[in-house]
Design a protein around this motif. Structure first.
Motif, PDB file in Angstrom:
ATOM      1  N   VAL A 225      51.895 -94.423  32.635  1.00  0.00           N
ATOM      2  CA  VAL A 225      52.201 -93.249  31.811  1.00  0.00           C
ATOM      3  C   VAL A 225      53.247 -93.619  30.765  1.00  0.00           C
ATOM      4  O   VAL A 225      53.865 -94.685  30.837  1.00  0.00           O
ATOM      5  N   THR A 226      53.448 -92.725  29.810  1.00  0.00           N
ATOM      6  CA  THR A 226      54.526 -92.855  28.827  1.00  0.00           C
ATOM      7  C   THR A 226      55.358 -91.592  28.871  1.00  0.00           C
ATOM      8  O   THR A 226      54.821 -90.478  28.774  1.00  0.00           O
ATOM      9  N   PHE A 227      56.656 -91.744  29.044  1.00  0.00           N
ATOM     10  CA  PHE A 227      57.534 -90.575  29.086  1.00  0.00           C
ATOM     11  C   PHE A 227      57.524 -89.867  27.728  1.00  0.00           C
ATOM     12  O   PHE A 227      57.498 -90.530  26.673  1.00  0.00           O
ATOM     13  N   PRO A 228      57.542 -88.547  27.720  1.00  0.00           N
ATOM     14  CA  PRO A 228      57.578 -87.806  26.452  1.00  0.00           C
ATOM     15  C   PRO A 228      58.819 -88.152  25.636  1.00  0.00           C
ATOM     16  O   PRO A 228      59.861 -88.516  26.186  1.00  0.00           O
ATOM     17  N   GLU A 229      58.692 -88.036  24.327  1.00  0.00           N
ATOM     18  CA  GLU A 229      59.810 -88.334  23.432  1.00  0.00           C
ATOM     19  C   GLU A 229      61.008 -87.424  23.694  1.00  0.00           C
ATOM     20  O   GLU A 229      62.152 -87.822  23.492  1.00  0.00           O
ATOM     21  N   ASN A 230      60.732 -86.173  24.107  1.00  0.00           N
ATOM     22  CA  ASN A 230      61.818 -85.224  24.348  1.00  0.00           C
ATOM     23  C   ASN A 230      62.176 -85.132  25.834  1.00  0.00           C
ATOM     24  O   ASN A 230      62.683 -84.115  26.296  1.00  0.00           O
ATOM     25  N   TYR A 231      61.913 -86.205  26.585  1.00  0.00           N
ATOM     26  CA  TYR A 231      62.207 -86.207  28.014  1.00  0.00           C
ATOM     27  C   TYR A 231      63.704 -86.004  28.244  1.00  0.00           C
ATOM     28  O   TYR A 231      64.542 -86.445  27.453  1.00  0.00           O
ATOM     29  N   THR A 232      64.032 -85.311  29.324  1.00  0.00           N
ATOM     30  CA  THR A 232      65.430 -84.929  29.574  1.00  0.00           C
ATOM     31  C   THR A 232      66.351 -86.127  29.785  1.00  0.00           C
ATOM     32  O   THR A 232      67.542 -86.042  29.507  1.00  0.00           O
ATOM     33  N   ALA A 233      65.801 -87.236  30.300  1.00  0.00           N
ATOM     34  CA  ALA A 233      66.621 -88.442  30.482  1.00  0.00           C
ATOM     35  C   ALA A 233      66.446 -89.329  29.248  1.00  0.00           C
ATOM     36  O   ALA A 233      65.390 -89.938  29.069  1.00  0.00           O
ATOM     37  N   PRO A 234      67.466 -89.412  28.394  1.00  0.00           N
ATOM     38  CA  PRO A 234      67.329 -90.162  27.136  1.00  0.00           C
ATOM     39  C   PRO A 234      66.914 -91.617  27.328  1.00  0.00           C
ATOM     40  O   PRO A 234      66.185 -92.171  26.496  1.00  0.00           O
ATOM     41  N   HIS A 235      67.368 -92.262  28.426  1.00  0.00           N
ATOM     42  CA  HIS A 235      67.053 -93.685  28.617  1.00  0.00           C
ATOM     43  C   HIS A 235      65.592 -93.913  28.980  1.00  0.00           C
ATOM     44  O   HIS A 235      65.124 -95.060  28.991  1.00  0.00           O
ATOM     45  N   LEU A 236      64.859 -92.814  29.273  1.00  0.00           N
ATOM     46  CA  LEU A 236      63.438 -92.932  29.596  1.00  0.00           C
ATOM     47  C   LEU A 236      62.538 -92.376  28.496  1.00  0.00           C
ATOM     48  O   LEU A 236      61.347 -92.705  28.446  1.00  0.00           O
ATOM     49  N   ALA A 237      63.083 -91.551  27.629  1.00  0.00           N
ATOM     50  CA  ALA A 237      62.287 -90.864  26.613  1.00  0.00           C
ATOM     51  C   ALA A 237      61.479 -91.841  25.761  1.00  0.00           C
ATOM     52  O   ALA A 237      62.005 -92.816  25.218  1.00  0.00           O
ATOM     53  N   GLY A 238      60.162 -91.578  25.708  1.00  0.00           N
ATOM     54  CA  GLY A 238      59.269 -92.350  24.850  1.00  0.00           C
ATOM     55  C   GLY A 238      58.883 -93.718  25.385  1.00  0.00           C
ATOM     56  O   GLY A 238      58.158 -94.457  24.712  1.00  0.00           O
ATOM     57  N   LYS A 239      59.337 -94.066  26.597  1.00  0.00           N
ATOM     58  CA  LYS A 239      59.076 -95.412  27.111  1.00  0.00           C
ATOM     59  C   LYS A 239      57.883 -95.430  28.076  1.00  0.00           C
ATOM     60  O   LYS A 239      57.692 -94.505  28.863  1.00  0.00           O
ATOM     61  N   PRO A 240      57.090 -96.502  28.049  1.00  0.00           N
ATOM     62  CA  PRO A 240      55.964 -96.637  28.992  1.00  0.00           C
ATOM     63  C   PRO A 240      56.491 -97.062  30.368  1.00  0.00           C
ATOM     64  O   PRO A 240      57.472 -97.810  30.471  1.00  0.00           O
ATOM     65  N   ALA A 241      55.842 -96.575  31.412  1.00  0.00           N
ATOM     66  CA  ALA A 241      56.270 -96.906  32.770  1.00  0.00           C
ATOM     67  C   ALA A 241      55.048 -97.043  33.667  1.00  0.00           C
ATOM     68  O   ALA A 241      53.958 -96.544  33.359  1.00  0.00           O
ATOM     69  N   GLU A 242      55.229 -97.745  34.785  1.00  0.00           N
ATOM     70  CA  GLU A 242      54.187 -97.881  35.793  1.00  0.00           C
ATOM     71  C   GLU A 242      54.727 -97.387  37.130  1.00  0.00           C
ATOM     72  O   GLU A 242      55.895 -97.627  37.466  1.00  0.00           O
ATOM     73  N   PHE A 243      53.871 -96.714  37.873  1.00  0.00           N
ATOM     74  CA  PHE A 243      54.246 -96.212  39.195  1.00  0.00           C
ATOM     75  C   PHE A 243      53.237 -96.711  40.224  1.00  0.00           C
ATOM     76  O   PHE A 243      52.021 -96.536  40.040  1.00  0.00           O
ATOM     77  N   GLU A 244      53.734 -97.366  41.258  1.00  0.00           N
ATOM     78  CA  GLU A 244      52.894 -97.713  42.404  1.00  0.00           C
ATOM     79  C   GLU A 244      52.916 -96.511  43.339  1.00  0.00           C
ATOM     80  O   GLU A 244      53.931 -96.216  43.974  1.00  0.00           O
ATOM     81  N   VAL A 245      51.795 -95.793  43.397  1.00  0.00           N
ATOM     82  CA  VAL A 245      51.735 -94.525  44.130  1.00  0.00           C
ATOM     83  C   VAL A 245      50.859 -94.675  45.363  1.00  0.00           C
ATOM     84  O   VAL A 245      49.696 -95.104  45.265  1.00  0.00           O
ATOM     85  N   THR A 246      51.425 -94.314  46.511  1.00  0.00           N
ATOM     86  CA  THR A 246      50.669 -94.320  47.763  1.00  0.00           C
ATOM     87  C   THR A 246      50.437 -92.891  48.217  1.00  0.00           C
ATOM     88  O   THR A 246      51.387 -92.108  48.352  1.00  0.00           O
ATOM     89  N   VAL A 247      49.158 -92.560  48.411  1.00  0.00           N
ATOM     90  CA  VAL A 247      48.790 -91.227  48.883  1.00  0.00           C
ATOM     91  C   VAL A 247      48.800 -91.255  50.404  1.00  0.00           C
ATOM     92  O   VAL A 247      48.018 -91.981  51.023  1.00  0.00           O
ATOM     93  N   THR A 248      49.692 -90.487  50.998  1.00  0.00           N
ATOM     94  CA  THR A 248      49.783 -90.484  52.467  1.00  0.00           C
ATOM     95  C   THR A 248      48.918 -89.405  53.096  1.00  0.00           C
ATOM     96  O   THR A 248      48.535 -89.514  54.259  1.00  0.00           O
ATOM     97  N   GLU A 249      48.601 -88.352  52.320  1.00  0.00           N
ATOM     98  CA  GLU A 249      47.768 -87.273  52.882  1.00  0.00           C
ATOM     99  C   GLU A 249      47.164 -86.465  51.747  1.00  0.00           C
ATOM    100  O   GLU A 249      47.788 -86.268  50.699  1.00  0.00           O
ATOM    101  N   VAL A 250      45.935 -86.042  51.960  1.00  0.00           N
ATOM    102  CA  VAL A 250      45.243 -85.148  51.021  1.00  0.00           C
ATOM    103  C   VAL A 250      45.024 -83.817  51.720  1.00  0.00           C
ATOM    104  O   VAL A 250      44.401 -83.776  52.798  1.00  0.00           O
ATOM    105  N   GLN A 251      45.543 -82.747  51.121  1.00  0.00           N
ATOM    106  CA  GLN A 251      45.438 -81.417  51.736  1.00  0.00           C
ATOM    107  C   GLN A 251      44.646 -80.475  50.832  1.00  0.00           C
ATOM    108  O   GLN A 251      44.771 -80.518  49.603  1.00  0.00           O
ATOM    109  N   ALA A 252      43.854 -79.640  51.471  1.00  0.00           N
ATOM    110  CA  ALA A 252      43.064 -78.648  50.724  1.00  0.00           C
ATOM    111  C   ALA A 252      43.711 -77.275  50.884  1.00  0.00           C
ATOM    112  O   ALA A 252      44.234 -76.951  51.954  1.00  0.00           O
TER     113      ALA A 252
END
Length: 479
Positions: A225-252
């Motif tokens: 993803v890319t953080f929005p330009e107006n993101y609340t944390a200035p050090h992250l605003a507008g920067k591309p990032a990667e997240f290693e996401v593990t799904v532990t459970e799927v609920q309906a």
């Protein structure tokens, strides 16, 4: 003290004040004699310090107080003798000649200074007997009550495990853990464990949720993803990032039940009682919107009734406030004036008209309130201050103390109360007819009805809403 008017141009006034040397010496001597009984100086008994010695030690300090008191006295004399109402504090201009100032400090020469004023215009109140206003009134539709119930039921919705092989779909709730990286390095706030994520709710960074659709329990995905330009944390605003996401459970989501049990979850005895409470709350919201529109119509009528010269500095300050909102909104929206089909110069001209309208109506409301002897009780201010403090949970005491110690900030609490009382007074003088409208008509965009239409519309939405809601300048002008 000799005071002479040297300029009377529109709402600008200037006066020359002359303090002769003899007057300065007399005031200085009085100040030193007053100090004589208080001064404690080694080698002298209390009250026995020679005035000449005090003058050598404290003469300049006492003379500074003398001059300040003389300036205050001159200002008061000018205002009282000429029956003026000031738009701002007087501006004092002392001579640029240092020798002249030095001679005055020693009480050996006259001191002449200029007092520049900007005064409020004299306003003759207009006859409002011919003003007819329409108040939009809407009944609460059953559909609005049902929609509110659906939302409340959704807040209490329960979820159940879909199973290990089930794929996540929009509307499902995922339990996830993740580690985020910027340029391959973890960053503060980028790690989470056991976090619930409702697919399709838009809770996370744009693009995050969509990449988890179809995931199964136990699956790990790399989300880019890319953080929005107006993101609340200035050090992250507008920067591309990667997240290693593990799904532990799927609920309906389980079926929503709208019944007495739901009502009890919200502190109501029955579903009927909950519906009644919802209808009453929506009715109050409708009433507030109806009031806003009626007030807007009243302000438009007042604006059409009055034409007079405005204090230039008041207009400049109001314009600066409006324009600052425009610039911030344009920056956040990443828009240019050309994108909105206008130019900066044209936009400034339009918003200056809004500033002039707000100042004019503020002065009119202040004059009406003063002549009607509108008063604000301490209890009303206290109630409003309590409401303001409640907007800052955990900081109520600090907020309370801030307003108590800052008269200007407290005036911002009083001003809306004063304005609403003046509006009530005015509504008793004009003809008001109720008109049944739909909910959609009641909440139709007020921008279409703005008398001071300006572009870019989106960029200055805050400024325009403030104009439609009221001027909030009345009590400041009447002070």
């Amino acid at each position: 003290m000799n005071v002479t008017e040297t300029l009377s141009q529109g709402l600008k006034r200037e006066f020359q004040v002359v303090l002769n040397a003899a007057d300065l010496k007399s005031r200085l001597d009085d100040g030193l004699q007053g100090l004589q009984g208080k001064a404690k100086i080694n080698g002298f008994r209390p009250g026995k310090v020679p005035v000449a010695h005090l003058r050598r030690l404290y003469g300049r300090s006492v003379m500074s107080d003398v001059l300040q008191n003389a300036v205050n006295e001159a200002n008061q004399k000018i205002v009282t003798d000429n029956g003026l109402k000031l738009a701002f504090e007087p501006q004092i201009r002392f001579p640029e000649n240092k020798d002249e100032i030095e001679a005055a400090m020693e009480a050996k020469g006259d001191l002449a200074f200029t007092v520049a004023l900007e005064v409020l215009p004299k306003i003759e109140l207009a006859d409002l007997s011919d003003v007819s206003l329409t108040k939009p009134v809407a009944e609460v539709p059953d559909a609005d009550v049902d929609a509110a119930l659906e939302r409340m039921a959704g807040q209490n919705r329960t979820y159940s495990n879909k199973g290990e092989k089930a794929k996540a779909a929009s509307g499902d709730r995922l339990m996830i853990s993740f580690v985020g990286t910027l340029e391959g390095k973890p960053f503060d706030g980028g790690t989470g464990e056991g976090i619930p994520l409702d697919l399709g709710a838009g809770q996370f960074i744009p693009g995050f949720e969509e990449q988890l659709e179809g995931a199964k329990a136990g699956e790990t995905r790399t989300v880019k993803v890319t953080f929005p330009e107006n993101y609340t944390a200035p050090h992250l605003a507008g920067k591309p990032a990667e997240f290693e996401v593990t799904v532990t459970e799927v609920q309906a989501p389980e079926a929503v039940k709208i019944d007495d049990e739901l009502a009890k979850a919200f502190g109501m005895e029955s579903l009927d009682a909950l519906k009644t409470a919802i209808r009453e709350q929506i009715g109050r919201d409708f009433g507030e919107q109806s009031r806003r529109k009626l007030k807007k119509s009243l302000l438009d009528a007042l604006d059409a009734k009055y034409t007079f010269e405005l204090p230039p500095t008041l207009v400049e300050q109001e314009f600066a406030s409006v324009w600052s909102h425009v610039e911030v909104d344009m920056k956040e929206a990443k828009k240019s004036f050309e994108d909105e089909g206008t130019t900066e110069e044209a936009a400034k001209a339009d918003y200056r008209k809004i500033a002039e309208r707000r100042v004019r109506l503020g002065l009119v409301l202040a004059e009406i309130g003063e002549q009607a002897k509108v008063q604000i009780s301490d209890d009303e201010v206290t109630k409003a201050l309590v409401e303001r403090a409640r907007q800052f949970p955990g900081q109520e005491k600090q907020v309370w103390e801030f307003y108590q110690k800052n008269p200007q900030a407290l005036a911002e609490i009083r001003a809306p109360i004063f304005e609403e009382k003046v509006v009530d007074h005015l509504l008793e003088q004009v003809k008001v007819a109720d008109q049944s409208v739909t909910r959609e008509a009641l909440y139709a965009d007020d921008e279409a009805d703005e008398t001071a239409e300006a572009k870019p519309k989106k960029a200055a939405k805050k400024a325009k809403k403030a104009d439609a809601k009221g001027e909030d300048k009345a009590e400041d002008a009447s002070a």
